[in-house]
Design a protein around this motif. Structure first.
Motif, PDB file in Angstrom:
ATOM      1  N   PHE A 133      37.791 -22.139 -39.136  1.00  0.00           N
ATOM      2  CA  PHE A 133      37.517 -22.511 -40.317  1.00  0.00           C
ATOM      3  C   PHE A 133      38.877 -23.085 -41.100  1.00  0.00           C
ATOM      4  N   VAL A 134      38.675 -24.206 -41.655  1.00  0.00           N
ATOM      5  CA  VAL A 134      39.778 -24.716 -42.285  1.00  0.00           C
ATOM      6  C   VAL A 134      39.338 -25.165 -43.663  1.00  0.00           C
ATOM      7  N   ASN A 135      40.249 -25.649 -44.847  1.00  0.00           N
ATOM      8  CA  ASN A 135      39.861 -25.872 -46.263  1.00  0.00           C
ATOM      9  C   ASN A 135      40.163 -27.276 -46.341  1.00  0.00           C
ATOM     10  N   SER A 136      40.350 -28.178 -45.403  1.00  0.00           N
ATOM     11  CA  SER A 136      40.329 -29.590 -45.650  1.00  0.00           C
ATOM     12  C   SER A 136      40.179 -30.427 -44.472  1.00  0.00           C
ATOM     13  N   GLY A 137      40.181 -31.580 -44.533  1.00  0.00           N
ATOM     14  CA  GLY A 137      40.099 -32.502 -43.421  1.00  0.00           C
ATOM     15  C   GLY A 137      41.432 -32.739 -42.995  1.00  0.00           C
ATOM     16  N   SER A 138      42.471 -32.830 -43.657  1.00  0.00           N
ATOM     17  CA  SER A 138      43.729 -32.731 -43.128  1.00  0.00           C
ATOM     18  C   SER A 138      44.432 -31.600 -42.268  1.00  0.00           C
ATOM     19  N   GLU A 139      43.775 -30.506 -42.673  1.00  0.00           N
ATOM     20  CA  GLU A 139      43.753 -29.167 -42.273  1.00  0.00           C
ATOM     21  C   GLU A 139      43.083 -29.258 -40.679  1.00  0.00           C
ATOM     22  N   ALA A 140      42.033 -29.862 -40.673  1.00  0.00           N
ATOM     23  CA  ALA A 140      41.125 -29.808 -39.588  1.00  0.00           C
ATOM     24  C   ALA A 140      41.846 -30.905 -38.758  1.00  0.00           C
ATOM     25  N   ASN A 141      42.085 -31.879 -39.205  1.00  0.00           N
ATOM     26  CA  ASN A 141      43.038 -32.849 -38.250  1.00  0.00           C
ATOM     27  C   ASN A 141      44.166 -32.296 -37.492  1.00  0.00           C
ATOM     28  N   ASP A 142      44.944 -31.526 -38.323  1.00  0.00           N
ATOM     29  CA  ASP A 142      46.169 -30.864 -37.858  1.00  0.00           C
ATOM     30  C   ASP A 142      45.677 -29.868 -36.733  1.00  0.00           C
ATOM     31  N   LEU A 143      44.716 -28.945 -37.005  1.00  0.00           N
ATOM     32  CA  LEU A 143      44.225 -28.039 -35.817  1.00  0.00           C
ATOM     33  C   LEU A 143      43.839 -28.844 -34.718  1.00  0.00           C
ATOM     34  N   ALA A 144      43.097 -29.920 -34.869  1.00  0.00           N
ATOM     35  CA  ALA A 144      42.677 -30.581 -33.663  1.00  0.00           C
ATOM     36  C   ALA A 144      43.699 -31.003 -33.003  1.00  0.00           C
ATOM     37  N   LEU A 145      44.925 -31.752 -33.650  1.00  0.00           N
ATOM     38  CA  LEU A 145      45.780 -32.079 -32.726  1.00  0.00           C
ATOM     39  C   LEU A 145      46.738 -30.850 -32.077  1.00  0.00           C
ATOM     40  N   ARG A 146      46.960 -29.765 -32.832  1.00  0.00           N
ATOM     41  CA  ARG A 146      47.575 -28.594 -32.164  1.00  0.00           C
ATOM     42  C   ARG A 146      46.671 -28.260 -30.895  1.00  0.00           C
TER      43      ARG A 146
END
Length: 116
Positions: free
Chosen positions: A88-101
């Motif tokens: 669970f993330v709160n934004s598209g930026s956070e989702a992109n960051d998680l996907a990259l990590r």
């Protein structure tokens, strides 16, 4: 580097209802940008559910809460067995960051290719 969508004649949107947004002069615009296809703006059911939740607790997913687990279980029950983990993330930026990590952890590489 951060441009307004309508630089020559910017819109000042002051409210929205259903699939429409309204500017300061009362002009109505069909919203084709803001994920309005999901439930629309100011949907009474969403407002009621959000209000109920905010009366109880208004935070993001950094803390444990039973509702997060229950939602994840309901969500994964509709998906194939391979899709059994929720992030669970709160934004598209956070989702992109998680996907990259996650990709870096899985592959063991640090290189990234991006397209503009």
């Amino acid at each position: 580097s951060c441009k307004v969508f309508y630089a020559k004649d910017p819109l000042k949107i002051v409210r929205a209802q259903g699939q429409y947004m309204f500017d300061e002069k009362g002009e109505k615009y069909l919203d084709c940008i803001n994920n309005v296809a999901h439930v629309g703006h100011s949907h009474p059911y969403v407002i009621k559910a959000a209000t109920k939740q905010m009366e109880l607790l208004n935070t993001n997913s950094r803390f444990l809460h039973d509702n997060l687990v229950q939602y994840a279980q309901r969500l994964t029950a509709t998906l194939p067995d391979k899709l059994s983990v929720c992030y669970f993330v709160n934004s598209g930026s956070e989702a992109n960051d998680l996907a990259l990590r996650l990709a870096r952890q899985y592959r063991g590489h640090q290189d990234v290719i991006t397209l503009e």
